[in-house]
Design a protein around this motif. Structure first.
Motif, PDB file in Angstrom:
ATOM      1  N   ARG A 154       1.475   9.479   3.718  1.00 54.83           N
ATOM      2  CA  ARG A 154      -0.382   7.692   3.920  1.00 54.83           C
ATOM      3  C   ARG A 154       1.091   7.174   5.467  1.00 54.83           C
ATOM      4  O   ARG A 154       1.951   6.949   5.494  1.00 54.83           O
ATOM      5  N   TYR A 160      -7.785   1.134   2.558  1.00 58.38           N
ATOM      6  CA  TYR A 160      -6.596   2.395   2.627  1.00 58.38           C
ATOM      7  C   TYR A 160      -7.336   3.201   1.480  1.00 58.38           C
ATOM      8  O   TYR A 160      -8.087   4.480   1.413  1.00 58.38           O
ATOM      9  N   TYR A 195       0.908   4.174   9.043  1.00 61.61           N
ATOM     10  CA  TYR A 195      -0.252   3.281   9.139  1.00 61.61           C
ATOM     11  C   TYR A 195       0.796   2.616  10.773  1.00 61.61           C
ATOM     12  O   TYR A 195       1.403   3.241  11.002  1.00 61.61           O
ATOM     13  N   GLU A 228      -9.248   7.158   2.588  1.00 64.11           N
ATOM     14  CA  GLU A 228      -8.758   8.167   1.731  1.00 64.11           C
ATOM     15  C   GLU A 228     -10.350   9.192   0.851  1.00 64.11           C
ATOM     16  O   GLU A 228      -9.690  10.211   0.643  1.00 64.11           O
ATOM     17  N   CYS A 256       0.862  -0.835   0.077  1.00 64.30           N
ATOM     18  CA  CYS A 256      -0.133  -0.396   0.430  1.00 64.30           C
ATOM     19  C   CYS A 256       1.302   1.346  -0.419  1.00 64.30           C
ATOM     20  O   CYS A 256       0.218   2.461  -0.173  1.00 64.30           O
TER      21      CYS A 256
END
Lengths: 331, 206, 389
Positions: C73, C149, C75, C153, C18
């Motif tokens: 992005r 994701y 995590y 988003e 990702c």
């Protein structure tokens, strides 16, 4: 400006210079708020290419009553205890995105010394390229003047009041800059809103360094300390001139500079201006004892940081003392 | 492309073999399970392998489970009715419940220098004893019983060819170590009677 | 491509696909293998991202908060105590509408101390404002993480992907890991419009007085409700890419003319499917696995329960002094149905107690006995209890 060259003096020159305004006026700080002044000086010196993480406290509350904001810089407030961690995340993101934008983390003494201490330590230890600025008004002011570990010994707060059994806060002020410096970061320094050029210089110095940096700024709170707002600068200067708040710089844990005190003032000059120390002026043996304690703390600082300066310096054109590094004047 | 509903795969359990592996913490109990499962995967089977997670310390008894099937495996519970047991440490045979749930016709492979018949009498079921640690010490230089035990197990059951085990080992070991493991696989297989357990309970009740 | 992988390993590879730019890592059993595997991928140069090894879960959540605010992005993963420690930050992230994905490797919450699987941790933060998706298998976890994701988003809501700790994270099985091109097709680069940018400065996280707070919270609530559509669309979009169908809100296993239904969340759904095939001498049963718990898909649940006389809600948590958490919400949703089924609510497998196949006949027995108790811990062993106070 219409002044003849004869009339141009340093004051006009300074005002004529363009300044970046990161914190705009119109916020809701109390009159004489040291933190508001500190934040304005910091954002001004840091310039526009910075993102800020601001811990919960007076500063974020009085600057951002939605839908208004006083900040002209990109700014985020998350929680009380995580500004350095949020800043670390922003730094990582900007690095991953290939941006040169700098990151500054701001918090009061509550978030820096206490509840956010872990996050600060973690950020320093991991070597993030972040400047953490602590605006130290020596108590949890936003919630109504409760003691923090930054509250000076013998100061009264709502949770360390004076009374029959107590003479204000029992414990010493946490030596945060030494703890921070013990992380061996490239630069850790103290400053005070009584010395605005010193703050500006130190912010620029910190931002010129790659790695974690720390700036501990003493910022009087008229409401919490119990003095008139008009006296904030004088009170801040006296804290320095008594030796109770030493102005120093540490690099990788070692003393690299200090601001000498030209005329050392007795601690009572400082304490008597603030009602939070009022109980120390009672006709009371315990009060007298506490005054001696505080004087001893001040004397100790002067000694260990070698703060005793020489006579007045007529070349000091800015009207402010300057940190001396290695004996040379540092500008 | 025909969409497959993997949320809960359809279809009965089909032919599934469940194996329980007993060992002590530090003996590679989970590794044994993973190796066996990986070997079966290399042969195109569906597999599941997991430890009976505990607060593991070196020396404490630990258990791992393996399921091998020709269809996606859906159940996630512990193996309560194994078709086979693999015991990595014969001191575990003193545990009261070690053969609990073993299916009728099931069998046990034990890492031991003792006599298989003796152990069979003790456990009251089919037992094959293999001095796996000794073999490993000789060939690998360390008394790690997994490779030998798994190789013997595959030989006894005819479940998978040795080549599958070698493929699985090849994902973990290289060079000299892999070569020694290869030799160990051969030797261990040679020490048991191939296919002796082929008629065992190869299918769990669906 | 198919691999035999441990669940955590598969999740780490999936997260790497990702293309996260910032990962905050703090270990806690049983999530630890995820961050360890990610660390290895970074160390080997397979994953190019900023890995921040923080000093607590509180900071882990704070770091990803800052990272997303600055346009990356991000995590992180946690379980149990870590989820609880970062609780304050979870509310903050959701309220500030910062998109990100977190794996919750479901584990019981102390005290007493347990490292084993139940769902008390994610249930405890169900009101934080995160989307919560519960996975029934490791393949489900792989596919859901990627979809998360996309959903996050698009909706600007953070997504918590719940994966049963140990039971899934530490189980090796055959998994299809998509290739990078497939994921890139599905997940465009993160372009967060509200990111902090000196070129266009904004203030995030301001003080909001009573005159605006209600609207802020109402907007969040509305966004969560609307997210159901995004969740459904994301599943359809991923099916187009990889060919695997997801049941995005609730998975219904065989819509027969069954009158009894069992609804659960997470990995025990698979065990129930095998149990149903084994135990044929009980009434026909409709098996359901609730995938989306937040937003709560009340309408989808009502539709799934159409025609049932009895619904068993079998959950992995409880609210002491009240009873089931999921069961209570489902009862409320079904109360609006004509001919709503009777709800039998049980907790099972608390603190990692194994849920064997024979739970299935035991459930049916309990339904048949029709005790009328609104909630029970079905696998509690009374002789182990201390004498009642």
């Amino acid at each position: 400006m219409g002044d003849s060259p004869d009339q141009m003096n340093y004051r006009h020159l300074r005002h004529a210079q363009p300044r970046f305004s990161g914190l705009e006026s119109g916020h809701r700080a109390c009159q004489g708020c040291g933190e508001a002044l500190g934040a304005r000086l910091v954002t001004e010196a840091a310039g526009p290419d910075v993102v800020y993480a601001n811990a919960t406290g007076c500063l974020e509350v009085f600057t951002t009553a939605w839908p208004d904001s006083s900040w002209r810089v990109p700014w985020i407030h998350s929680l009380f205890e995580n500004a350095p961690a949020v800043a670390a995340g922003m730094e990582a993101a900007l690095k991953a995105r290939g941006k040169a934008t700098r990151v500054i983390s701001m918090g009061g003494d509550g978030s820096t010394f206490d509840i956010g201490f872990q996050a600060l330590s973690g950020m320093l230890e991991r070597g993030h390229n972040v400047l953490h600025v602590c605006f130290d008004n020596e108590a949890y002011m936003n919630t109504g003047v409760q003691r923090s570990s930054s509250t000076p010994h013998a100061a009264a707060t709502t949770t360390s009041p004076s009374g029959k059994e107590r003479m204000g806060k029992r414990h010493l002020k946490k030596d945060i800059v030494s703890i921070v410096a013990a992380h061996h970061i490239p630069y850790a320094a103290t400053s005070s809103v009584a010395y605005p050029s010193d703050i500006r210089k130190k912010v620029r110095r910190a931002l010129a360094i790659d790695g974690p940096t720390f700036l501990h700024i003493h910022t009087p709170c008229p409401l919490g300390w119990g003095h008139d707002g008009a006296l904030s600068i004088e009170v801040a200067r006296l804290a320095v001139q008594t030796g109770l708040f030493p102005i120093i710089e540490l690099e990788r844990g070692r003393l690299a500079g200090s601001m000498p005190i030209r005329t050392v003032r007795p601690v009572t000059d400082y304490l008597q201006l603030q009602t939070r120390f009022r109980h120390l002026f009672a006709d009371d043996d315990r009060a007298r004892e506490e005054l001696e304690h505080l004087q001893a703390l001040a004397d100790h600082n002067i000694e260990i940081y070698n703060l005793r300066g020489t006579q007045a310096d007529s070349r000091d054109s800015e009207g402010a003392d300057t940190v001396r590094r290695g004996g040379m004047r540092w500008a | 492309m025909q969409p497959t509903d993997h949320c809960i795969p359809r279809g009965a359990a089909g032919n599934m073999i469940e194996i329980r592996i007993h060992g002590r913490g530090g003996q590679g109990n989970v590794v044994a399970a993973y190796l066996l499962a990986t070997a079966a995967f290399e042969e195109g089977r569906h597999v599941q392998a997991f430890p009976n997670f505990g607060a593991e310390r070196r020396g404490a008894p630990v258990t791992a489970f393996v399921r091998i099937a020709d269809r996606p495996i859906r159940r996630r519970c512990q193996v309560l009715e194994p078709a086979f047991l693999i015991v990595q440490d014969d001191t575990l045979l003193h545990l009261p419940d070690i053969t609990a749930g073993l299916q009728a016709g099931g069998a046990v492979l034990v890492n031991s220098t003792r006599d298989g018949a003796e152990l069979a009498a003790q456990l009251d079921c089919a037992v094959v004893a293999l001095p796996a640690s000794a073999l490993a010490q000789e060939i690998l230089g360390r008394p790690v019983p997994n490779t030998a035990l798994l190789s013997a197990f595959l030989a006894l059951t005819g479940l998978l060819p040795q080549a599958a085990l070698l493929k699985a080992l090849g994902q973990r070991f290289h060079g000299k170590v892999l070569e020694h493991n290869r030799q160990l696989v051969e030797q261990a297989a040679a020490q048991v009677s191939a296919g002796a357990w082929q008629e065992g309970p190869h299918a769990v009740r669906a | 491509m198919q691999y035999a992988l441990e669940g955590s390993q598969a999740l780490a590879r999936t997260v790497a696909l990702c293309r996260p730019q910032v990962i905050a890592a703090y270990p806690i059993t049983p999530q630890t293998h995820i961050v360890e595997n990610l660390s290895k991928l970074v160390a080997d140069g397979v994953l190019d991202c900023e890995l921040v090894s923080v000093e607590s879960e509180f900071s882990a959540a704070s770091v990803v908060l800052g990272a997303v605010a600055a346009g990356a992005r991000a995590y992180t993963a946690s379980s149990s105590q870590g989820i609880l420690l970062m609780c304050e930050v979870l509310f903050n992230i959701a309220g500030l509408r910062l998109p990100m994905v977190m794996t919750c490797a479901n584990r019981a919450v102390s005290g007493p101390l347990s490292i084993w699987n139940d769902q008390q941790d994610s249930m405890a933060v169900r009101d934080a404002g995160w989307i919560q998706l519960y996975c029934t298998s490791n393949q489900d976890a792989v596919d859901t993480t990627i979809q998360a994701y996309h959903i996050s988003e698009q909706t600007e809501l953070p997504v918590m992907v719940c994966v049963d700790g140990f039971t899934l994270t530490h189980t090796l099985e055959v998994l299809d890991i998509p290739d990078q091109q497939q994921v890139d097709r599905y997940l465009p680069p993160f372009n967060f419009e509200r990111r902090l940018d000196p070129a266009s400065p904004i203030s995030i996280g301001t003080l909001v007085a009573p005159d605006y707070f209600t609207e802020a919270r109402g907007d969040h609530h509305r966004a969560m409700n609307n997210a159901q559509q995004a969740i459904v669309a994301a599943a359809a979009g991923w099916e187009d890419v990889c060919g695997r169908r997801q049941n995005p809100l609730i998975c219904i296993h065989d819509m027969t003319d069954a009158r009894i239904g069992i609804l659960t969340l997470g990995s025990i759904a698979g065990t129930l499917a095998d149990a149903r095939d084994r135990y044929q001498n009980v009434p026909a049963t409709r098996l359901m696995a609730l995938r989306t718990f937040r937003p709560f898909p009340a309408e989808a649940i009502r539709q799934a329960c159409a025609g049932l006389t009895d619904l068993v809600v079998l959950e992995r948590a409880l609210s002491p002094g009240s009873g089931g958490i999921v069961g209570t919400e489902i009862r409320a949703a079904l109360s609006e149905m004509q001919n709503a089924p009777r709800v039998h609510n049980f907790s099972v497998g608390l603190g990692g107690r194994d849920v064997p196949l024979d739970i299935y006949p035991r459930i049916h027995e309990a339904v048949r006995a029709g005790s009328g108790i609104p909630f029970d811990i079905i696998d509690l062993e009374p002789d182990k209890l201390p004498a009642a106070v």
